[in-house]
Motif scaffolding. Sequence first.
Motif, mmCIF file in Angstrom:
data_model
loop_
_atom_site.group_PDB
_atom_site.id
_atom_site.type_symbol
_atom_site.label_atom_id
_atom_site.label_comp_id
_atom_site.label_asym_id
_atom_site.label_seq_id
_atom_site.Cartn_x
_atom_site.Cartn_y
_atom_site.Cartn_z
ATOM 1 N N PRO A 220 0.830 -1.212 0.000
ATOM 2 C CA PRO A 220 0.000 0.000 0.000
ATOM 3 C C PRO A 220 0.863 1.260 0.000
ATOM 4 O O PRO A 220 2.027 1.239 0.415
ATOM 5 C CB PRO A 220 -0.799 -0.121 1.302
ATOM 6 C CG PRO A 220 0.093 -0.921 2.202
ATOM 7 C CD PRO A 220 0.804 -1.900 1.304
ATOM 8 N N ALA A 221 0.282 2.356 -0.477
ATOM 9 C CA ALA A 221 1.004 3.630 -0.479
ATOM 10 C C ALA A 221 1.072 4.178 0.935
ATOM 11 O O ALA A 221 0.058 4.347 1.606
ATOM 12 C CB ALA A 221 0.284 4.623 -1.395
ATOM 13 N N THR A 222 2.286 4.415 1.414
ATOM 14 C CA THR A 222 2.491 5.012 2.745
ATOM 15 C C THR A 222 3.592 6.057 2.640
ATOM 16 O O THR A 222 4.376 6.073 1.689
ATOM 17 C CB THR A 222 2.899 3.953 3.793
ATOM 18 O OG1 THR A 222 4.218 3.484 3.495
ATOM 19 C CG2 THR A 222 1.930 2.778 3.807
ATOM 20 N N GLN A 223 3.656 6.901 3.658
ATOM 21 C CA GLN A 223 4.708 7.921 3.687
ATOM 22 C C GLN A 223 6.041 7.332 4.118
ATOM 23 O O GLN A 223 7.088 7.934 3.901
ATOM 24 C CB GLN A 223 4.311 9.055 4.636
ATOM 25 C CG GLN A 223 3.099 9.859 4.165
ATOM 26 C CD GLN A 223 2.780 11.013 5.099
ATOM 27 O OE1 GLN A 223 3.240 11.033 6.251
ATOM 28 N NE2 GLN A 223 1.998 11.972 4.621
ATOM 29 N N ASP A 224 6.011 6.160 4.742
ATOM 30 C CA ASP A 224 7.226 5.599 5.324
ATOM 31 C C ASP A 224 7.991 4.667 4.387
ATOM 32 O O ASP A 224 9.188 4.436 4.592
ATOM 33 C CB ASP A 224 6.885 4.816 6.596
ATOM 34 C CG ASP A 224 6.282 5.701 7.670
ATOM 35 O OD1 ASP A 224 6.694 6.878 7.735
ATOM 36 O OD2 ASP A 224 5.411 5.223 8.408
ATOM 37 N N ASP A 225 7.300 4.102 3.375
ATOM 38 C CA ASP A 225 7.930 3.073 2.549
ATOM 39 C C ASP A 225 7.986 3.483 1.088
ATOM 40 O O ASP A 225 7.074 4.133 0.570
ATOM 41 C CB ASP A 225 7.163 1.747 2.664
ATOM 42 C CG ASP A 225 7.142 1.220 4.091
ATOM 43 O OD1 ASP A 225 8.193 1.247 4.730
ATOM 44 O OD2 ASP A 225 6.061 0.786 4.536
ATOM 45 N N ARG A 227 7.601 2.016 -2.330
ATOM 46 C CA ARG A 227 7.049 0.780 -2.894
ATOM 47 C C ARG A 227 7.910 0.223 -4.017
ATOM 48 O O ARG A 227 7.981 -0.997 -4.194
ATOM 49 C CB ARG A 227 5.618 1.013 -3.389
ATOM 50 C CG ARG A 227 4.633 1.222 -2.256
ATOM 51 C CD ARG A 227 3.211 1.184 -2.737
ATOM 52 N NE ARG A 227 2.884 2.316 -3.580
ATOM 53 C CZ ARG A 227 1.722 2.465 -4.219
ATOM 54 N NH1 ARG A 227 0.783 1.542 -4.115
ATOM 55 N NH2 ARG A 227 1.483 3.533 -4.943
#
Length: 241
Positions: A220-225, A227
């Motif tokens: 999923p799209a996250t600010q921490d990872d 992709r």
Amino acid sequence: MDESASLAQLAQRLKEVVGELRGIPVDVERLDDSELVRQQIAQAARTAGELRAMHPVGSPDTGRQEQQSRLSVLDELRRGMAMRTIIHSSVLDDPRKAARIGELHAAGDLHRVVDEPIQQLLVFDRAVAFVRITPVAHSPGALVIRQQSLITTLIDLFEQTWSRAREVSEPTHRLTPREREVLALIAEGRSNGAIARALSITEAAVGKHVASVFGKLELPATQDDNRRVLAVLAYLRGTAR
């Protein structure tokens, strides 16, 4: 050693075996009766201490026959037979077969999975091997091989395939051929625009393939990872196929 070098060595070994066998009677028996094949396999299994097996597709047996086969394998494991089995990844697409494989793996019939084409093969100890007469799924009959040079070559083939295979418990995400191409180019550090030019497709199409890869890999799209980096790591580990 890369895969091409391993296959080249195996091809060379096959040539050497053919040379060694010239003029020597080869102990290979052809059995066209599938029931007779099953009887001889059962006979070999009763006394063998080790089994190497390769299965390109799932069993065509009925539910009752598959249950009998499962119980037979469990009996041999309890008797002490060491088993290793290589299966094609398509077998795991059937939930019933996947559950059976999981049970046998947990019981001691160690399974690994490959995506490359393989042929039906059973090798009991270093004494006898069974190979399907024609390389077509569920085709009748088998070659029964007791010639030691040929058995050694078949064992070499098995061991090389086993070393490349992944654990059956390892998660795998089935990608389309185009998605694998896109992911391979991402692994080279290319942008969507560069990938589009390399594959002669539109950048919008690349974006759809990338989104599909992320979805299949459950990223999923996250600010921490990042992709793209996580997808590349899955590609390098061999879990994105």
